[in-house]
Design an enzyme around this catalytic site. Structure first.
Site, short mmCIF file in Angstrom:
data_model
loop_
_atom_site.label_atom_id
_atom_site.label_comp_id
_atom_site.label_asym_id
_atom_site.label_seq_id
_atom_site.Cartn_x
_atom_site.Cartn_y
_atom_site.Cartn_z
N LEU A 1 25.43 51.24 29.41
CA LEU A 1 25.60 49.94 28.78
C LEU A 1 24.96 48.88 29.67
O LEU A 1 25.42 48.63 30.79
CB LEU A 1 27.08 49.63 28.60
CG LEU A 1 27.42 48.21 28.11
CD1 LEU A 1 26.78 47.92 26.77
CD2 LEU A 1 28.93 48.01 28.06
N MET B 1 25.03 52.59 36.79
CA MET B 1 25.39 53.44 35.66
C MET B 1 26.66 52.86 35.07
O MET B 1 27.72 52.91 35.69
CB MET B 1 25.59 54.87 36.15
CG MET B 1 25.40 55.93 35.11
SD MET B 1 25.43 57.59 35.87
CE MET B 1 23.89 57.57 36.78
N GLU B 2 26.58 52.29 33.88
CA GLU B 2 27.70 51.53 33.32
C GLU B 2 28.22 52.16 32.03
O GLU B 2 27.46 52.39 31.10
CB GLU B 2 27.27 50.08 33.08
CG GLU B 2 28.39 49.17 32.64
CD GLU B 2 28.02 47.70 32.67
OE1 GLU B 2 28.79 46.88 32.17
OE2 GLU B 2 26.93 47.37 33.21
N VAL B 3 29.51 52.43 32.01
CA VAL B 3 30.22 52.95 30.84
C VAL B 3 29.53 54.19 30.27
O VAL B 3 29.12 54.24 29.12
CB VAL B 3 30.41 51.86 29.76
CG1 VAL B 3 31.49 52.28 28.76
CG2 VAL B 3 30.81 50.53 30.37
#
Length: 260
Positions: free
Chosen positions: A112, A152-154
Site C-alpha cells: 500500500l 513494505m506496507e500492509v
C-alpha cells in the site's frame, strides 16, 4: 547506525523504526533506543539529525521535487548534506538508478503506497497470487535498480516474510507482522496525536492529543488572564517596573533643550 550496520542486522533482529515530525520527537525516540527515523526533507531535518545523532535517517522529498535524473542527484545529495542517510522515493526506477549510481542510498516502497492509493484503494496488497507475484517483481526491480531499502506496507505476513527472505534490500515493515527487517510505525499513531483514522496495524501507547488540548487551554487561560489584568490596571505592578529619579529626568530634558 549506517547502511552497513543495517545490512549486518538483516535476518538477525528487527530494527526499530519511527516516523518523527520534529526534533522533540526525534530526541525522545533516540533516548528510547529507536534506531531508524523517517522524516521529511525540510527545515526540520538538520534539527532531527542533531536530536538523533546516531540514528539512521531516511528522508522523503515533497512529491514532484525529484522529476528528472538531474534533480534526483541534486536533491539526493542536498538531503544527505542536511543530515539524511537515505532517500525515500516511490517513483520511477530510472530515477532510483540515477541516485544509486552516485552512491545515494535509496528506499523504494511496495504494498500500500498512500500517494498512489487511487490505483488500489486503501487496503492490503498481496492477498492474491497475482498481487503477491507482482510484489516480488517490484521488489526485485528496486533491487536491480540499486536501491538499498524497501518500505513494505500492509502486505500479508506470509508474503512479507517471503519477500524479505528473497531480497538483499532492508525491508521496512509497516502492517506486515514481525517478519520484515524493521518494525515501522508513525509517531502520531504511537503518541495518540493522530486525530484522524487509525490504521489496523497502528497501536496507541499514549494520548497526547488530550494532553495537548489541555495545554492549549492553559495557554488560552493565561493569555486571557493577562489581557484582563492589563485592562483592569493590575499589570504591571511596581515590582515589575524599573524606577528612575526626577533629577535624572530633569537633567535629560535640559540636555536636549527642553525645560521641565
Amino acid at each position: 547506525m549506517t547502511l552497513a550496520d543495517l545490512r549486518a542486522l538483516k535476518g538477525k533482529r528487527q530494527i526499530l523504526t519511527m516516523h518523527v515530525e520534529d526534533d522533540r520527537e526525534a530526541a525522545a525516540a533516540a533516548s528510547a533506543g529507536i534506531e531508524m527515523f523517517t522524516c521529511e526533507v525540510d527545515a526540520m531535518l538538520p534539527r532531527i539529525r542533531a536530536a538523533g545523532p546516531t540514528a539512521f535517517i531516511q528522508a522523503a522529498h515533497p512529491q514532484g521535487t525529484i522529476a528528472s535524473e538531474e534533480s534526483a542527484i541534486r536533491e539526493g545529495f542536498r538531503a544527505l548534506e542536511l543530515g539524511a542517510d537515505a532517500i525515500y522515493f516511490a517513483g520511477s526506477l530510472r530515477l532510483v538508478e540515477a541516485m544509486a549510481r552516485e552512491g545515494i542510498p535509496v528506499s523504494g516502497h511496495v504494498g500500500l503506497v498512500p500517494r498512489w492509493a487511487t490505483w488500489t484503494n486503501y487496503r492490503a496488497i498481496g492477498k492474491t497470487a497475482e498481487e503477491a507475484a507482482d510484489l516480488f517483481r517490484r521488489v526485485k526491480a528496486y533491487e536491480n535498480a540499486g536501491a538499498a531499502l524497501i518500505e513494505m506496507e500492509v502486505v500479508p505476513v506470509e508474503i512479507a516474510d517471503w519477500l524479505t527472505k528473497s531480497t538483499t534490500l532492508i525491508t521496512e515493515g509497516m502492517g506486515c507482522g514481525a517478519v520484515c527487517d524493521t518494525q515501522y510505525l508513525f509517531s502520531c499513531d504511537v503518541l495518540g496525536t493522530n486525530t484522524g483514522h487509525y490504521p489496523r496495524h497502528a497501536k496507541r501507547y499514549a494520548d497526547l492529543a488530550v494532553e495537548e488540548a489541555r495545554v492549549q487551554q492553559l495557554r488560552r487561560d493565561a493569555f486571557q488572564a493577562f489581557a484582563k489584568d492589563v485592562r483592569g490596571g493590575g499589570y504591571p505592578e511596581s515590582s515589575h517596573e524599573i524606577r528612575g529619579t526626577e533629577d535624572v529626568l530633569s537633567a535629560a530634558r535640559v540636555l536636549v533643550g527642553r525645560q521641565p
